[in-house]
Design a protein around this motif. Structure first.
Motif, PDB file in Angstrom:
ATOM      1  N   ALA A  23       9.627  13.930  39.019  1.00 46.39           N
ATOM      2  CA  ALA A  23      10.838  13.688  39.815  1.00 46.39           C
ATOM      3  C   ALA A  23      10.643  12.448  40.680  1.00 46.39           C
ATOM      4  O   ALA A  23       9.543  12.209  41.183  1.00 46.39           O
ATOM      5  N   PRO A  24      11.683  11.643  40.867  1.00 45.46           N
ATOM      6  CA  PRO A  24      11.530  10.441  41.700  1.00 45.46           C
ATOM      7  C   PRO A  24      11.469  10.800  43.188  1.00 45.46           C
ATOM      8  O   PRO A  24      12.111  11.752  43.635  1.00 45.46           O
ATOM      9  N   ALA A  25      10.685  10.047  43.924  1.00 37.28           N
ATOM     10  CA  ALA A  25      10.604  10.215  45.378  1.00 37.28           C
ATOM     11  C   ALA A  25      11.894   9.713  46.004  1.00 37.28           C
ATOM     12  O   ALA A  25      12.465   8.717  45.562  1.00 37.28           O
ATOM     13  N   THR A  26      12.345  10.396  47.047  1.00 38.54           N
ATOM     14  CA  THR A  26      13.584   9.996  47.717  1.00 38.54           C
ATOM     15  C   THR A  26      13.409   8.747  48.562  1.00 38.54           C
ATOM     16  O   THR A  26      14.363   8.008  48.783  1.00 38.54           O
ATOM     17  N   ASP A  27      12.200   8.514  49.050  1.00 35.80           N
ATOM     18  CA  ASP A  27      11.924   7.328  49.857  1.00 35.80           C
ATOM     19  C   ASP A  27      10.429   7.033  49.821  1.00 35.80           C
ATOM     20  O   ASP A  27       9.645   7.770  49.210  1.00 35.80           O
ATOM     21  N   LEU A  48      -2.000   6.391  39.366  1.00 31.67           N
ATOM     22  CA  LEU A  48      -1.807   5.154  38.611  1.00 31.67           C
ATOM     23  C   LEU A  48      -0.336   4.943  38.269  1.00 31.67           C
ATOM     24  O   LEU A  48       0.175   3.829  38.352  1.00 31.67           O
ATOM     25  N   GLY A  49       0.363   6.006  37.918  1.00 29.68           N
ATOM     26  CA  GLY A  49       1.776   5.893  37.568  1.00 29.68           C
ATOM     27  C   GLY A  49       2.667   5.538  38.735  1.00 29.68           C
ATOM     28  O   GLY A  49       3.740   4.961  38.548  1.00 29.68           O
ATOM     29  N   SER A  50       2.243   5.860  39.950  1.00 28.57           N
ATOM     30  CA  SER A  50       3.053   5.553  41.141  1.00 28.57           C
ATOM     31  C   SER A  50       2.597   4.266  41.833  1.00 28.57           C
ATOM     32  O   SER A  50       3.094   3.922  42.893  1.00 28.57           O
ATOM     33  N   TRP A  51       1.675   3.556  41.220  1.00 27.65           N
ATOM     34  CA  TRP A  51       1.148   2.291  41.727  1.00 27.65           C
ATOM     35  C   TRP A  51       1.899   1.169  41.016  1.00 27.65           C
ATOM     36  O   TRP A  51       2.041   1.195  39.787  1.00 27.65           O
ATOM     37  N   HIS A  52       2.365   0.191  41.741  1.00 25.57           N
ATOM     38  CA  HIS A  52       3.121  -0.909  41.118  1.00 25.57           C
ATOM     39  C   HIS A  52       2.234  -1.637  40.106  1.00 25.57           C
ATOM     40  O   HIS A  52       1.069  -1.938  40.389  1.00 25.57           O
ATOM     41  N   PRO A  53       2.767  -1.933  38.913  1.00 30.56           N
ATOM     42  CA  PRO A  53       1.961  -2.586  37.878  1.00 30.56           C
ATOM     43  C   PRO A  53       1.302  -3.901  38.309  1.00 30.56           C
ATOM     44  O   PRO A  53       0.237  -4.254  37.799  1.00 30.56           O
ATOM     45  N   SER A  54       1.906  -4.614  39.256  1.00 31.72           N
ATOM     46  CA  SER A  54       1.351  -5.907  39.670  1.00 31.72           C
ATOM     47  C   SER A  54       0.060  -5.767  40.490  1.00 31.72           C
ATOM     48  O   SER A  54      -0.707  -6.729  40.599  1.00 31.72           O
ATOM     49  N   THR A  55      -0.186  -4.602  41.052  1.00 33.90           N
ATOM     50  CA  THR A  55      -1.379  -4.403  41.885  1.00 33.90           C
ATOM     51  C   THR A  55      -2.228  -3.215  41.429  1.00 33.90           C
ATOM     52  O   THR A  55      -3.284  -2.963  42.006  1.00 33.90           O
ATOM     53  N   ARG A  56      -1.789  -2.501  40.432  1.00 40.66           N
ATOM     54  CA  ARG A  56      -2.460  -1.289  39.959  1.00 40.66           C
ATOM     55  C   ARG A  56      -3.807  -1.615  39.304  1.00 40.66           C
ATOM     56  O   ARG A  56      -3.900  -2.530  38.494  1.00 40.66           O
ATOM     57  N   VAL A 113       7.743  -0.619  47.081  1.00 40.27           N
ATOM     58  CA  VAL A 113       8.942  -1.238  46.505  1.00 40.27           C
ATOM     59  C   VAL A 113       9.616  -0.228  45.583  1.00 40.27           C
ATOM     60  O   VAL A 113       8.957   0.635  45.005  1.00 40.27           O
ATOM     61  N   ARG A 114      10.933  -0.381  45.454  1.00 43.65           N
ATOM     62  CA  ARG A 114      11.685   0.478  44.537  1.00 43.65           C
ATOM     63  C   ARG A 114      12.210  -0.378  43.404  1.00 43.65           C
ATOM     64  O   ARG A 114      12.830  -1.422  43.621  1.00 43.65           O
ATOM     65  N   GLU A 115      11.960   0.095  42.187  1.00 44.14           N
ATOM     66  CA  GLU A 115      12.455  -0.577  40.982  1.00 44.14           C
ATOM     67  C   GLU A 115      13.055   0.471  40.060  1.00 44.14           C
ATOM     68  O   GLU A 115      12.428   1.512  39.815  1.00 44.14           O
ATOM     69  N   ASP A 116      14.246   0.196  39.580  1.00 47.80           N
ATOM     70  CA  ASP A 116      14.942   1.117  38.677  1.00 47.80           C
ATOM     71  C   ASP A 116      14.983   2.540  39.231  1.00 47.80           C
ATOM     72  O   ASP A 116      14.815   3.518  38.494  1.00 47.80           O
ATOM     73  N   GLY A 117      15.193   2.661  40.542  1.00 49.65           N
ATOM     74  CA  GLY A 117      15.333   3.962  41.171  1.00 49.65           C
ATOM     75  C   GLY A 117      14.030   4.690  41.468  1.00 49.65           C
ATOM     76  O   GLY A 117      14.054   5.819  41.952  1.00 49.65           O
ATOM     77  N   HIS A 118      12.887   4.058  41.201  1.00 49.22           N
ATOM     78  CA  HIS A 118      11.584   4.689  41.439  1.00 49.22           C
ATOM     79  C   HIS A 118      10.782   3.882  42.453  1.00 49.22           C
ATOM     80  O   HIS A 118      10.678   2.665  42.345  1.00 49.22           O
ATOM     81  N   TRP A 119      10.217   4.594  43.423  1.00 48.38           N
ATOM     82  CA  TRP A 119       9.357   3.957  44.420  1.00 48.38           C
ATOM     83  C   TRP A 119       7.948   3.811  43.873  1.00 48.38           C
ATOM     84  O   TRP A 119       7.464   4.670  43.138  1.00 48.38           O
ATOM     85  N   PHE A 120       7.308   2.691  44.242  1.00 51.10           N
ATOM     86  CA  PHE A 120       5.924   2.409  43.842  1.00 51.10           C
ATOM     87  C   PHE A 120       5.134   1.934  45.055  1.00 51.10           C
ATOM     88  O   PHE A 120       5.649   1.177  45.885  1.00 51.10           O
TER      89      PHE A 120
END
Length: 127
Positions: A23-27, A48-56, A113-120
């Motif tokens: 489920a996506p985080a609300t904030d 790893l999945g909740s870490w932004h790809p640019s810094t993961r 950051v939020r991208e496509d409705g998902h927080w990272f």
């Protein structure tokens, strides 16, 4: 029911478990809390999945002997600041102990950051 490690006071099944299941985080604060719970539960895939790809990082392991891994004790959120439509920062203190050592207090100021409705999780700011 087991309490959620994130400190919100509810049961894990009703708090961070749905996020760990996809489920996506609300904030950003909800994501940060769910990531803390994932560290407590040693859920590398979620982290790893909740870490932004640019810094993961390429990998995250909990393979160290149990006596050398942190035992997470408590999370205190100090501040949640919305910095833009799709960005936010969270300051928190997490306490842990390794082995029989003293309690360590880790303070972090994280960016999200939020991208496509998902927080990272993006990174930690050096204050």
């Amino acid at each position: 029911m087991a309490a959620c490690p994130c400190g919100r006071g509810g049961a894990y099944a009703d708090c961070c478990a749905p996020l760990h299941a996809g489920a996506p985080a609300t904030d950003a604060e909800a994501l940060m809390r769910s990531r803390y719970s994932a560290y407590v539960r040693e859920d590398a895939d979620y982290l790893l999945g909740s870490w932004h790809p640019s810094t993961r990082p390429d990998a995250l392991s909990f393979d160290a002997p149990k006596s050398q891994r942190p035992v997470w004790l408590k999370l205190d959120v100090l501040r949640h600041l919305v910095t833009g439509a799709d960005s936010a920062e969270v300051e928190f203190v997490a306490r842990y102990r390794i082995g029989g050592g003293s309690v360590v207090r880790m303070r972090e100021h994280s960016r999200f950051v939020r991208e496509d409705g998902h927080w990272f999780y993006l990174d930690a700011v050096q204050d």
